[in-house]
Design an enzyme around this catalytic site. Structure first.
Site, PDB file in Angstrom:
ATOM      1  N   GLU A  65      -2.933   7.645  -4.482  1.00 46.58           N
ATOM      2  CA  GLU A  65      -3.372   7.134  -5.795  1.00 46.58           C
ATOM      3  C   GLU A  65      -4.663   7.780  -6.239  1.00 46.58           C
ATOM      4  OE1 GLU A  65      -1.761   2.655  -5.059  1.00 46.58           O
ATOM      5  OE2 GLU A  65      -3.653   2.831  -6.123  1.00 46.58           O
ATOM      6  N   HIS A  79      -0.490   0.229 -10.016  1.00 43.11           N
ATOM      7  CA  HIS A  79      -1.194  -0.701  -9.109  1.00 43.11           C
ATOM      8  C   HIS A  79      -1.737  -1.918  -9.885  1.00 43.11           C
ATOM      9  CE1 HIS A  79      -3.465  -0.885  -5.003  1.00 43.11           C
ATOM     10  NE2 HIS A  79      -3.121  -2.089  -5.426  1.00 43.11           N
ATOM     11  N   ARG A 137       0.847  -1.184   0.000  1.00 42.55           N
ATOM     12  CA  ARG A 137       0.000   0.000   0.000  1.00 42.55           C
ATOM     13  C   ARG A 137       0.886   1.238   0.000  1.00 42.55           C
ATOM     14  NH1 ARG A 137      -3.433  -2.710  -1.717  1.00 42.55           N
ATOM     15  NH2 ARG A 137      -5.484  -3.184  -0.868  1.00 42.55           N
TER      16      ARG A 137
END
Ligand code: DGY
Length: 382
Positions: free
Chosen positions: A300, A318, A271
Site C-alpha cells: 500500500e 483500506h 492486512r
C-alpha cells in the site's frame, strides 16, 4: 520543524504531543487538552518518513499518536525517549507497523484502538463479499457505459450466498463478527481455521441452528477445521482475518489459491501481505469465475501490475474501518492511551469492553497498551 505543515492546538498545554495525521471528531482533542497537552497535528495527507517524524519529535515531545502507514521502530522510539517521551499510540487496532520489542527496549508503552472497529470492518467484509458475488462494480460500469439494452436471462450472473459455505481464517474479534453476520444473515454454514477454538462463536451458531430447527428450517453448522488448506478447499467464500506476522506473510499463495473452488470468493480486510498479490493477479487472470474483494494491498498504497484491470476483483482503498463512529472512536482511544499514560493512570484490562471510554465520564485508565506488562504498567482496579 520540517517541510510538512503542523497545526498547533491548545497552545497553553504544558506537555507536548504530536499527532501525525488530522483525526476526525473533537472529543480526542478535549481528552488531550484535559491532560494539559498542547498538540501539534500534521495537516499533510502525505505519509511521513521516519526522518520527518524524527524531526517533528525534536528535542521535547511527551507523546505521539502515529499511523499504521509509519514505520515505528528503534530509530523513532529512541528519538522519542531522548525527547522525554512517555507514550506512543497507534491510531489503529493492528500494530504490525510497530516494532513492539524496540518500544519495550526504550520503555515506551504502545497503545492501539481495539473494540471500535469490529462491526465496521466486518460490515465492509460483508459488503465486499456481496460486491464480488453479485458483480456490483462490473454492473455499475455496465450501466454507466450505456451497455444496458434490456433485461436478459443471462446478464451478469453471480453467486447465491444463502445456504453455501463461508470460510473464515482467523476467528478473532473481526473474523468471528463477520462469520456471525454471514451465518445469521444468510444462513450459511461456517468453517473456520484458527489456532484456538472460538467457543463463543461455536455456541452462537449452535444456538442459531436450534432456533432455525424450531421453526422447521434446516440447521446451519460451524466447524473448526485443522488447516488453512481445509478451509480453502471447502468454502464458497473465504474471508481473511489473521494477524500479520512472519507466520501469516503470504499465507495465501499460488499453491493455496489453486486449492480453492473455481468460482470461490476471497475477501481481505485484514492486512495486504497476508496475500501474495502477484499470485492473486495471475490466479484471477486464469480463473474468470473466481472473485475477490480487497480493502488492503501488499505494498500500500501501490497495487500489483494487472490488479486494477481485472473485472473479477473489487478494490477499495483500506476503508474497512471508515465509518464516522469508528474513526472518531479510534481517535478517542488513541488520545486516551497517550493522555492516560501521561497522567500516570493504570491500564484498562477488560479488552472485551472498551466502550466506557467513549462516554462522557471515561475511566481513569489508558484503554489499551499492548506491552503494558513488559513496560511495568499497573492494571486498572475498580
Ligand atoms: C486497523 O486499525 O488496524 C485498521 O486496518 C484500520 O482500518
Amino acid at each position: 520543524m520540517n517541510s510538512k505543515e503542523w497545526k498547533p492546538l491548545n497552545s497553553s498545554g504544558n506537555k507536548r504531543v504530536i499527532v501525525t495525521k488530522a483525526l476526525p471528531g473533537e472529543r480526542w482533542l478535549e481528552i488531550l487538552t484535559d491532560a494539559d497537552c498542547r498538540v501539534e497535528v500534521c495537516t499533510s495527507p502525505d505519509i511521513l518518513t521516519v526522518d520527518e517524524i524524527k524531526a517533528a519529535i525534536g528535542d521535547r515531545c511527551d507523546g505521539v499518536i502515529g499511523q499504521l502507514t509509519e514505520a515505528w521502530g528503534d530509530t523513532l522510539f529512541a528519538a522519542l525517549k531522548a525527547a522525554g517521551g512517555r507514550a506512543y499510540s497507534n491510531y489503529a487496532v493492528g500494530y504490525n507497523n510497530v516494532d513492539v520489542a524496540a518500544a519495550t527496549h526504550w520503555g515506551m508503552p504502545v497503545g492501539n484502538t481495539p473494540g471500535v472497529l469490529t462491526e465496521t470492518t466486518a460490515e465492509m467484509a460483508v459488503a465486499l463479499t456481496f460486491a464480488a458475488a453479485r458483480r456490483i462494480v462490473e454492473a455499475d460500469a455496465f450501466m454507466r457505459g450505456g451497455s444496458f439494452n434490456g433485461w436478459l436471462p443471462t446478464l451478469l450472473l453471480g453467486n447465491l450466498m444463502r445456504g453455501s459455505t463461508v470460510g473464515v481464517i482467523g476467528a478473532g474479534r473481526i473474523g468471528s463478527t463477520y462469520a456471525r453476520m454471514m451465518v445469521e444473515g444468510f444462513k450459511m454454514n461456517l468453517v473456520y481455521f484458527d489456532p484456538y477454538p472460538n467457543e463463543t462463536l461455536e455456541a452462537t451458531v449452535a444456538g442459531y441452528a436450534d432456533f432455525l430447527e424450531s421453526r422447521g428450517e434446516s440447521r446451519v453448522s460451524c466447524t473448526r477445521l485443522d488447516s488453512v488448506e481445509a478451509v480453502l478447499k471447502s468454502a464458497d467464500v473465504v474471508s481473511l482475518h489473521p494477524v500479520l506476522d512472519e507466520t501469516t506473510h503470504h499465507l495465501i499463495n499460488a499453491e493455496r489459491l489453486g486449492l480453492m473452488k473455481e468460482d470461490a470468493i476471497l475477501v481481505n480486510t485484514g492486512r495486504g501481505p497476508v496475500v501474495d498479490e502477484s499470485a492473486l493477479v495471475a490466479h484471477c487472470q486464469t480463473h474468470p469465475q473466481f472473485r475477490v474483494g480487497l480493502d488492503v494491498f501488499e505494498a500500500e498504497p501501490a497495487m500489483r501490475p494487472g490488479l486494477s484491470e481485472l473485472d473479477n476483483v473489487v478494490i477499495v482503498p483500506h476503508i474497512a474501518s471508515a465509518t464516522r463512529w469508528t474513526r472518531e472512536g479510534m481517535a478517542i482511544l488513541a488520545a486516551a492511551n497517550v493522555a492516560g499514560i501521561l497522567s500516570g493512570y493504570p491500564v484498562w484490562s477488560d479488552q472485551t469492553n472498551i466502550l466506557p471510554f467513549l462516554g462522557q465520564e471515561p475511566p481513569q485508565a489508558a484503554p489499551s497498551i499492548v506491552n503494558a506488562n513488559e513496560v511495568g504498567l499497573q492494571a486498572y482496579v475498580k
